[in-house]
Structure formats: structure tokens, C-alpha cells
Design a protein around this motif. Sequence first.
Motif, mmCIF file in Angstrom:
data_model
loop_
_atom_site.group_PDB
_atom_site.id
_atom_site.type_symbol
_atom_site.label_atom_id
_atom_site.label_comp_id
_atom_site.label_asym_id
_atom_site.label_seq_id
_atom_site.Cartn_x
_atom_site.Cartn_y
_atom_site.Cartn_z
ATOM 1 N N THR A 147 3.705 6.806 -0.446
ATOM 2 C CA THR A 147 2.586 7.528 -1.079
ATOM 3 C C THR A 147 2.602 7.340 -2.594
ATOM 4 O OG1 THR A 147 2.629 9.195 0.681
ATOM 5 C CG2 THR A 147 1.511 9.789 -1.386
ATOM 6 N N PHE A 148 3.807 7.485 -3.192
ATOM 7 C CA PHE A 148 3.921 7.335 -4.638
ATOM 8 C C PHE A 148 3.583 5.912 -5.082
ATOM 9 C CE2 PHE A 148 6.382 11.007 -6.668
ATOM 10 C CZ PHE A 148 5.810 11.939 -5.806
ATOM 11 N N ILE A 149 4.017 4.910 -4.264
ATOM 12 C CA ILE A 149 3.713 3.506 -4.572
ATOM 13 C C ILE A 149 2.211 3.279 -4.562
ATOM 14 C CG2 ILE A 149 3.862 1.141 -3.700
ATOM 15 C CD1 ILE A 149 6.729 1.841 -2.770
ATOM 16 N N ASP A 150 1.557 3.773 -3.523
ATOM 17 C CA ASP A 150 0.107 3.564 -3.385
ATOM 18 C C ASP A 150 -0.665 4.191 -4.549
ATOM 19 O OD1 ASP A 150 0.597 2.229 -1.057
ATOM 20 O OD2 ASP A 150 0.139 3.933 0.252
ATOM 21 N N ILE A 151 -0.307 5.430 -4.909
ATOM 22 C CA ILE A 151 -1.000 6.110 -6.019
ATOM 23 C C ILE A 151 -0.742 5.379 -7.337
ATOM 24 C CG2 ILE A 151 -1.124 8.235 -7.379
ATOM 25 C CD1 ILE A 151 -0.482 9.786 -4.817
ATOM 26 N N TYR A 152 0.498 4.969 -7.530
ATOM 27 C CA TYR A 152 0.874 4.288 -8.773
ATOM 28 C C TYR A 152 0.063 3.001 -8.942
ATOM 29 C CZ TYR A 152 3.890 2.213 -12.385
ATOM 30 O OH TYR A 152 4.376 1.644 -13.537
ATOM 31 N N GLU A 153 -0.051 2.211 -7.861
ATOM 32 C CA GLU A 153 -0.781 0.946 -7.940
ATOM 33 C C GLU A 153 -2.278 1.174 -8.111
ATOM 34 O OE1 GLU A 153 1.991 -2.162 -5.418
ATOM 35 O OE2 GLU A 153 0.516 -0.980 -4.307
ATOM 36 N N LYS A 154 -2.782 2.265 -7.592
ATOM 37 C CA LYS A 154 -4.222 2.523 -7.615
ATOM 38 C C LYS A 154 -4.674 3.201 -8.909
ATOM 39 C CE LYS A 154 -7.856 4.981 -5.081
ATOM 40 N NZ LYS A 154 -8.146 5.894 -3.938
ATOM 41 N N GLU A 155 -3.878 4.150 -9.405
ATOM 42 C CA GLU A 155 -4.347 5.024 -10.477
ATOM 43 C C GLU A 155 -3.737 4.775 -11.856
ATOM 44 O OE1 GLU A 155 -6.747 7.031 -10.183
ATOM 45 O OE2 GLU A 155 -6.969 7.396 -8.044
ATOM 46 N N SER A 156 -2.581 4.115 -11.922
ATOM 47 C CA SER A 156 -1.884 4.046 -13.222
ATOM 48 C C SER A 156 -2.617 3.220 -14.258
ATOM 49 C CB SER A 156 -0.477 3.471 -13.024
ATOM 50 O OG SER A 156 -0.548 2.106 -12.636
ATOM 51 N N GLY A 157 -3.383 2.235 -13.802
ATOM 52 C CA GLY A 157 -4.087 1.365 -14.742
ATOM 53 C C GLY A 157 -3.211 0.278 -15.318
ATOM 54 N N TYR A 158 -2.023 0.081 -14.733
ATOM 55 C CA TYR A 158 -1.081 -0.913 -15.240
ATOM 56 C C TYR A 158 -1.245 -2.283 -14.563
ATOM 57 C CZ TYR A 158 1.615 2.831 -17.490
ATOM 58 O OH TYR A 158 2.024 3.872 -18.268
ATOM 59 N N PHE A 159 -2.160 -2.417 -13.586
ATOM 60 C CA PHE A 159 -2.254 -3.651 -12.793
ATOM 61 C C PHE A 159 -3.571 -4.361 -13.078
ATOM 62 C CE2 PHE A 159 0.655 -0.869 -10.663
ATOM 63 C CZ PHE A 159 1.645 -1.695 -10.168
ATOM 64 N N ASP A 160 -3.516 -5.728 -13.049
ATOM 65 C CA ASP A 160 -4.746 -6.496 -13.206
ATOM 66 C C ASP A 160 -5.407 -6.684 -11.850
ATOM 67 O OD1 ASP A 160 -3.368 -8.506 -11.859
ATOM 68 O OD2 ASP A 160 -2.930 -9.668 -13.680
ATOM 69 N N SER A 161 -6.493 -7.463 -11.824
ATOM 70 C CA SER A 161 -7.265 -7.633 -10.585
ATOM 71 C C SER A 161 -6.489 -8.378 -9.508
ATOM 72 C CB SER A 161 -8.567 -8.379 -10.896
ATOM 73 O OG SER A 161 -8.287 -9.649 -11.476
ATOM 74 N N LEU A 162 -5.434 -9.120 -9.911
ATOM 75 C CA LEU A 162 -4.623 -9.865 -8.939
ATOM 76 C C LEU A 162 -3.411 -9.069 -8.471
ATOM 77 C CD1 LEU A 162 -4.696 -13.370 -10.694
ATOM 78 C CD2 LEU A 162 -6.133 -12.560 -8.800
#
Length: 568
Positions: A216-231
Motif C-alpha cells: 500500500t505504501f509503495i503504491d501511494i508513494y509511486e502515485k502521489e509523491s511526484g518524484y517519478f517521471d512518465s516512464l
Amino acid sequence: MNHISLHLARLILPLLLLPLLAACQRGRATYMRQQLAQLQALNQADSLLTDDSLAQALALYFDNHGTPNEQMEAHYLLGRTYADRGEAPAAIAAYHDAIDRADTTASDCDYRQLCRVYSQMAKIFYQQNLVKDNLDALELSIKFGLKGKDTISAINAYAHKIPAYKRLSMHDSVIYVGNVLYNQYFKSGYKSFVSRNFAAVIPSLLIKGMEQKAQTFIDIYEKESGYFDSLGNIMSGRESFYNYKGLYFETIGRLDSSEYYLRKELASGKDFMNQNMSSRGLSILFLKKNMPDSAAKYAIYSYEMNDSVYAQMATAEVEKAQNIYNYTRHKEQSIREKERADKEHLRLIVLGTTSFLAGTILLLLYRRKVKRQQEERNEYEETKRKYHKLLQEKEKLNNLAKSIMAEEESNKAKLNDIIEEKTREIKQLEDKLNHFNIDTLNIKDTLEDVYKKSDIFEVLEPKIKRGIKLSDEDLAKIESFAQQNMQSLYSFLKSCNLSDNRKRYMCFLFRLHLGVKDVSNLLGVSSPYISQISSDMVTSLFSKTGSSKELKKELLKFDRIDLIPANI
């Protein structure tokens, strides 16, 4: 006399310099506040602060001239400067000074600034491995952040408990903080900000067998943190997340996915920590996959990374020792600066006291002068009043003497004696009036002011502008005004027995500063006539030769309180 003048100069000079000193201080205060604001702007922009001389000067200045909030801000920025220079002990000391300057009992206390002070202090404690002090500072940062209604700073301080508890291997506490943040994620409205702290909780969740929560924490982090690009690639500096995700896949048995993320960390995270973590993770993973050669390869690499880490740690210890030396040096320097500031403060006190005493003495002298001047002015006005009264009395007696018949010669002789007595009194008063120093009395010719406020002004001005002749009624008003307000001139002209009344009116109008053309229009005669009459009157009245300008010059001497006409 010279000694007294020099003494007075020494007293007066500081007083004269006070306005200049005050202006300089105001200018310096504005400049120092601008410097403080600029340094704070650089700090908020995450610029590297290295000019400790500026920060020290600001702290020293506001300690003597600033509000508690300004003092706290100045010492906070001094601490940030020391921190950026790597001088941790000096930074901690500066933060303690900032806290000491804060007035938490004041209604305008800047609690947000105090929150930032404790937050930065906590950061240094963590870097120095003083975990308990780190947690204590974070608690206070949270407290003052909430008190200052700075929710984001309070949440940030709370989230920083995670690395502290991880360093203490207190995984239950890490998970507790993670759950509080998880609940806050749904309540606060700061989803992106809160979710950025979830990655650090993942290893503790996995150690405690809470794989589902970790997912759950991984999914939220990848979705909401804003640290990831489109790839799906994370921004530079945060590659440790790949290690956490690789550890998660290893825990749930997806070894290929685990290898993928560990290799991704190794490839993208070029710092010692990521290289060490990823190589160690791969070594363990390949042992599980029964690939001993690959496991040995990464184990050796991890060992080399550890050597580098230990070397770095040794260097850090040397730097800590150097920092302690620098702190001692800065402390001694601060003592010297304080001594200089105390001397400057004492000098200003002495200057201020001297200036105050000089000002008090000058004020007393000034009041004495004003009082003496007022008394002299009153005496002057009373003398002038008596003088004009005697002139009028003398004029009446002269007229009376002229009317006495020859058979009343004895009465006429007595009257002449009285006139002579009046003449002597007039001469005494004239001498007394001429003795007054008009400049020191600060008296100005007020006849013109009286004229401009009188009814006659309202009569003359419209007719002057339009060039209209005055009526008999207007002339009577001028006569009345002259009798009341031009007593000397009026008495003088009456005594001269002018055959033509227009000559008297002309003199009155000249005395009110009117020109030849205006006077000719008002009296209904030509300008050449006025010029000719003026020339004749200069000769007959003043025994001179001259034009209308000369006549006006002589007439202006009458009824000025600073001149007594000698002809009277």
C-alpha cells in the motif's frame, strides 16, 4: 570669554550632531533589515550560505537594536551559515542563541521561525548521531509548528522521526509514525507532501511481516509523491526506493523483480550508499537464486564499498574534530566582538548622556532668552504706544496754541511750556525706541498685514485692478484707516498743513506700497501729475530732491515699528 565659548561649543556640538546621528542610525537600521531579508531569501531558496562575517554582523547588530523576532531570525541564519560551512558545533550554538532570543510570552512571537530553528537543530543532531537530542528537538519543532499554525512544518518534523527510530532499530515506532502519517494522508489535504515519507517506512514493515501494508505504501508513494517521471523512473537522489522495492519483491518471493530493481539502483544511484546497498542486496539475492559466482562478485563489491564508507566515516571524524576547533575559534571571536560591542554601547551611552545634558542646558538658556525677549518686546510696545499718544497730544496742543488770541498771551506761554515738555518726553521716548535692537526682538512690519485683513483692502483691490477712481466715501475710509494704523504718518502730514487733501491720500496710498499708475487711477489724475507732485513733496516735506521713488522711500519709514522718523 574664549574659554566659555569653547566649553559651550563642546556642549552644543553633540546636540547638533544628534539629528545626524539619528538619521544615520535610521539609515543603518533600514540597511541591516534589508540585508537580513536578503539572507533569509537566499536561505529559503536553498542557496548555500557561506558568508559568516555578514551573518555574524547581523546577529551582533540585532542583539543591540532588534526585536526578539529579529534577533531570533539573525541567529538562526547565522546557524544556517555555520551548518552550510560544515561547522556543526558553531551551528548548534547559534541555534541555541536563536532560541534564547525568542520571547514565547509575547503575542507576536514568531512560532514558525522557532519551529524552523528546532528543525534545523534536529538535522544537525541526526548528522552527529545524537539521536535522542534529535528526537527532543523534533518534538519542540512539532510543538511550535502547530502553535504557529504551520501544519506542513509540523508534519515534516514528525516525519523526520522515522530515520531516527530506524537508526535505533525501533521498527515498531517507525511503523507507528508511518500509520499516523498514513491517517494524515487522508485528512490533511497535503497528499503529495505526506506520501513522500512513506518510502522510509517500507523496510520496517517488511521486517515486521507486514507485506500488504508495504505494498500500500509503495503504491501511494509511486502515485502521489511526484518524484517519478512518465516512464516510472525516480528522480536523482532518491534511488534508495529501488532498494526498498527490490527488498519487497524478494520478501514476497518475486526474485526476478527484486533483481530488476536492485540492478536499477546500482545503475542509477552512483553514491556510496546506493552502491553499497544494491551490491549487498544483489549478493544476498544471488545466494537465494543459487548463483554463488554472482553472489561473490557483488559481495566483494559491497566489501569495497564498505571500505570506502569507513574511510569516509574516518574523514568525517577528522572533520568533526576540525569543527570543534573552528567552534572554539568562533567562540573566542564572538567574545571579542561582544567586548567591542559593549565598548561601542558604552560610548553611545556617554554620547547620549552628554547630548541630553547639553540639550537641557541649551533649552534652559533658550527659554531664558525667549522670556527676556518677550519682556523687552512688551516694553518696546508700551514705549511705542506712549510715544504715539504724546505725538497726538502735542498735535492737539499745537492746534490749540494756534487758535489762542493775542490777548491771551499768558495762556499761550503756559501752553508753549507744556508743548516743550511734551517735546522733551517725545525725544526721550524716541531715544529709547531707537535704543532697542529690533533684530533681537524678532518683530516685523505688521502694517501691511493689518491692511490686507482690513475693509479698506476689499475696497481698494477691485478698483486697483479695474483702474477705477475712488469715491468720497472710499477716501473717508482711507482717512480713517490711516488715522488708526498710520499714526506717525497721519500726525506728520496733519502738522504739515497740506493744502490739497489729495496729497495726503497719495502719501497714504504710497505707504501701502501702491505704484504711481495705481495711485493716479484711484485719485482720478494723470501719472505725470502724481510724479510732479511727488517731486515737489520730497522737497517741501523732507528738504531733498528726488522723484516718486524717493518720496515712497521716505514715507515707508513711517509706522514701521523698527524705525522712528527723525522729522517728527
